[in-house]
Design a protein around this motif. Structure first.
Motif, PDB file in Angstrom:
ATOM      1  N   ARG A 113       9.738  15.481   3.567  1.00 21.43           N
ATOM      2  CA  ARG A 113      10.157  15.348   5.124  1.00 21.43           C
ATOM      3  C   ARG A 113      11.764  14.964   4.417  1.00 21.43           C
ATOM      4  N   SER A 114      12.006  15.139   2.741  1.00 24.93           N
ATOM      5  CA  SER A 114      13.736  14.552   2.989  1.00 24.93           C
ATOM      6  C   SER A 114      14.311  15.749   2.006  1.00 24.93           C
ATOM      7  N   SER A 115      15.508  15.832   1.857  1.00 24.41           N
ATOM      8  CA  SER A 115      15.783  16.780   1.062  1.00 24.41           C
ATOM      9  C   SER A 115      17.105  16.367   0.113  1.00 24.41           C
ATOM     10  N   LEU A 116      17.395  16.637  -0.676  1.00 29.36           N
ATOM     11  CA  LEU A 116      18.358  16.736  -1.780  1.00 29.36           C
ATOM     12  C   LEU A 116      20.354  16.013  -0.154  1.00 29.36           C
ATOM     13  N   GLY A 117      20.108  17.205  -0.069  1.00 27.74           N
ATOM     14  CA  GLY A 117      21.370  17.033   1.151  1.00 27.74           C
ATOM     15  C   GLY A 117      21.376  15.560   2.052  1.00 27.74           C
ATOM     16  N   TYR A 118      20.037  15.416   2.473  1.00 29.24           N
ATOM     17  CA  TYR A 118      20.328  13.711   3.217  1.00 29.24           C
ATOM     18  C   TYR A 118      20.080  12.632   2.142  1.00 29.24           C
ATOM     19  N   GLU A 119      19.569  13.226   1.754  1.00 26.17           N
ATOM     20  CA  GLU A 119      19.571  11.729   0.043  1.00 26.17           C
ATOM     21  C   GLU A 119      20.948  11.042   0.057  1.00 26.17           C
ATOM     22  N   LEU A 120      22.107  12.755  -0.675  1.00 29.79           N
ATOM     23  CA  LEU A 120      22.774  11.995  -0.824  1.00 29.79           C
ATOM     24  C   LEU A 120      24.079  11.446  -0.168  1.00 29.79           C
ATOM     25  N   LEU A 121      23.910  12.610   1.386  1.00 28.27           N
ATOM     26  CA  LEU A 121      24.735  12.195   2.146  1.00 28.27           C
ATOM     27  C   LEU A 121      24.606  10.971   3.098  1.00 28.27           C
ATOM     28  N   VAL A 147      16.338   5.309   0.533  1.00 31.88           N
ATOM     29  CA  VAL A 147      16.598   6.696   0.122  1.00 31.88           C
ATOM     30  C   VAL A 147      17.572   6.581  -0.886  1.00 31.88           C
ATOM     31  N   LEU A 148      17.401   4.945  -1.957  1.00 31.89           N
ATOM     32  CA  LEU A 148      18.181   5.242  -2.411  1.00 31.89           C
ATOM     33  C   LEU A 148      16.937   5.777  -4.047  1.00 31.89           C
ATOM     34  N   GLY A 149      15.261   5.103  -3.536  1.00 34.17           N
ATOM     35  CA  GLY A 149      14.437   5.094  -3.660  1.00 34.17           C
ATOM     36  C   GLY A 149      14.147   6.993  -3.253  1.00 34.17           C
ATOM     37  N   LEU A 150      14.482   7.610  -2.695  1.00 28.86           N
ATOM     38  CA  LEU A 150      13.999   8.954  -2.883  1.00 28.86           C
ATOM     39  C   LEU A 150      14.935   9.524  -4.130  1.00 28.86           C
ATOM     40  N   LEU A 151      16.097   9.245  -3.952  1.00 34.39           N
ATOM     41  CA  LEU A 151      16.936   9.841  -4.944  1.00 34.39           C
ATOM     42  C   LEU A 151      16.675   9.526  -6.214  1.00 34.39           C
ATOM     43  N   GLN A 201       1.016  -1.034  -0.113  1.00 32.76           N
ATOM     44  CA  GLN A 201      -0.374   0.384   0.289  1.00 32.76           C
ATOM     45  C   GLN A 201       0.816   0.804   0.244  1.00 32.76           C
ATOM     46  N   LYS A 202      -0.090   2.041  -0.333  1.00 31.62           N
ATOM     47  CA  LYS A 202       1.133   3.436  -0.892  1.00 31.62           C
ATOM     48  C   LYS A 202       1.267   4.347   0.649  1.00 31.62           C
ATOM     49  N   GLN A 203       2.379   4.249   1.358  1.00 32.58           N
ATOM     50  CA  GLN A 203       2.364   4.944   2.584  1.00 32.58           C
ATOM     51  C   GLN A 203       4.129   5.137   2.630  1.00 32.58           C
ATOM     52  N   GLU A 204       4.245   6.447   3.168  1.00 33.46           N
ATOM     53  CA  GLU A 204       5.551   7.387   3.765  1.00 33.46           C
ATOM     54  C   GLU A 204       6.206   6.534   4.200  1.00 33.46           C
ATOM     55  N   SER A 205       7.490   5.737   3.387  1.00 39.46           N
ATOM     56  CA  SER A 205       8.733   5.106   3.570  1.00 39.46           C
ATOM     57  C   SER A 205       8.853   5.936   5.647  1.00 39.46           C
ATOM     58  N   ARG A 206       9.828   4.890   5.911  1.00 42.06           N
ATOM     59  CA  ARG A 206      10.415   5.724   6.558  1.00 42.06           C
ATOM     60  C   ARG A 206      12.040   5.714   7.024  1.00 42.06           C
ATOM     61  N   LEU A 207      11.795   7.554   7.704  1.00 40.79           N
ATOM     62  CA  LEU A 207      13.517   7.937   7.305  1.00 40.79           C
ATOM     63  C   LEU A 207      14.185   7.372   8.503  1.00 40.79           C
ATOM     64  N   TYR A 208      15.172   7.050   8.804  1.00 42.59           N
ATOM     65  CA  TYR A 208      16.445   6.562   9.461  1.00 42.59           C
ATOM     66  C   TYR A 208      17.345   8.066   9.542  1.00 42.59           C
ATOM     67  N   SER A 209      17.928   8.462  10.458  1.00 45.15           N
ATOM     68  CA  SER A 209      19.188   9.678  10.551  1.00 45.15           C
ATOM     69  C   SER A 209      20.235   8.936  10.601  1.00 45.15           C
ATOM     70  N   ILE A 210      20.407  10.028   9.853  1.00 46.69           N
ATOM     71  CA  ILE A 210      22.692   9.070   9.551  1.00 46.69           C
ATOM     72  C   ILE A 210      22.965   8.257  11.221  1.00 46.69           C
ATOM     73  N   GLY A 211      22.763   9.014  12.280  1.00 44.27           N
ATOM     74  CA  GLY A 211      23.429   7.755  13.415  1.00 44.27           C
ATOM     75  C   GLY A 211      22.599   6.679  13.617  1.00 44.27           C
TER      76      GLY A 211
END
Length: 235
Positions: A195-203, A179-183, A37-47
Motif C-alpha cells: 500500500r506504500s511507496s518509497l516516495g511516500y515514506e521518505l516524504l 512510516v519509520l517502521g516501513l522505511l 497481533q500481525k495486522q496492517e498498520s494504518r497509513l495517514y496522508s500527508i494532510g
C-alpha cells in the motif's frame, strides 16, 4: 466553552516521536508480533499527518493543566497511548511504550491486553477514557459529538481535554512511527507494504522538519480566531 491560546514548546511536541527517532538507529529490527497481533498498520496522508500535528500543539497546554491538577497521571496516559497504538498498529510505538509502561510498574498482562484491544484489566474509572481514545484513533481524529460529550460529562472539561491531548500525542507518534517502521523494513530486509511507496515514506518522514514550525504557527492562529479544539465526524 473557552479555549486557550497556546504557546507551543516545540521540543516537547511529541514525546512518542522523539523516543522513536532516538531508538530507531539503536534497536535493530523490531518484530511487532511479540506484543501485538500481525495486522496492517494504518497509513495517514500527508494532510492528515499535518493536521494531527496542528491539533496536538493546541492540546499540549490542556495536557499540562490536567496533569498539574492531578486529573491524569503518567500511567493513565500510558494506557491511552497503548490503546491508541493498538488501533493504529504501530510496532515501533508498541515497543517503546511497552518499555515505558513496564518501567512505570504496569503489569505485563495489562500491557498485552491493551495491545490486543482487550480492556478487562483497565481500571473502571479510566475505561471510558480508553474507549474514547480508541474511537478517536479509529475515526482519525474525528470522533462523534456524542462520544465527546459523554467524556466531558464523565471526567469534566479539564480532564477530558487532557485525555484528548494524550490521544493526540500518541497519534502523532503512531503516524510517524508507522512510516519509520516501513522505511526501516524496506532498507533492512527489503520487505515492503504494497500500500506504500518509497516516495511516500521518505516524504512523510522528512515532512516533520517543515511541519513542526508551520503547525505551531497554525495552532496559534487557530486559537486566536476561535477555531474549535475538536472537529466531529459528520459536521
Amino acid at each position: 466553552m473557552n479555549y486557550y491560546i497556546e504557546s507551543p514548546n516545540i521540543p516537547s511536541v511529541a514525546p512518542s516521536l522523539t523516543v522513536l527517532l532516538a531508538r530507531l538507529g539503536t534497536m535493530g529490527h523490531y518484530d511487532g508480533e511479540a506484543t501485538m497481533q500481525k495486522q496492517e498498520s494504518r497509513l495517514y496522508s500527508i494532510g492528515e499527518a499535518y493536521q494531527a500535528l496542528v491539533v496536538l500543539f493546541r492540546s499540549i497546554r490542556h495536557v499540562r493543566k490536567a496533569k498539574k491538577k492531578g486529573l491524569i497521571d503518567r500511567l493513565f496516559m500510558e494506557r491511552i497511548m497503548l490503546a491508541v497504538t493498538q488501533v493504529n498498529v504501530c510496532p515501533l510505538c508498541s515497543y517503546a511504550h511497552t518499555r515505558m509502561a513496564l518501567e512505570m510498574g504496569m503489569a505485563s498482562q495489562d500491557i498485552k491486553q491493551l495491545l490486543s484491544g482487550e480492556l478487562e484489566q483497565v481500571p473502571d474509572d479510566q475505561l471510558k477514557a480508553i474507549m474514547f481514545s480508541q474511537h478517536y484513533a479509529e475515526t482519525k481524529g474525528r470522533p462523534t459529538r456524542k462520544a465527546w460529550d459523554e467524556i466531558v460529562l464523565e471526567y469534566g472539561d479539564c480532564a477530558a481535554k487532557g485525555i484528548l491531548g494524550s490521544a493526540r500525542i500518541i497519534m502523532v507518534g503512531n503516524i510517524w512511527g508507522v512510516v519509520l517502521g516501513l522505511l526501516q523494513r524496506r532498507i533492512s530486509d527489503h520487505s515492503k507494504d504494497t500500500r506504500s511507496s518509497l516516495g511516500y515514506e521518505l516524504l512523510l518522514t522528512f515532512s516533520i522538519l517543515p511541519f513542526l514550525p508551520l503547525a505551531a504557527l497554525h495552532s496559534i492562529v487557530a486559537s486566536l480566531v476561535g477555531t474549535p479544539l475538536l472537529r466531529f465526524s459528520g459536521e
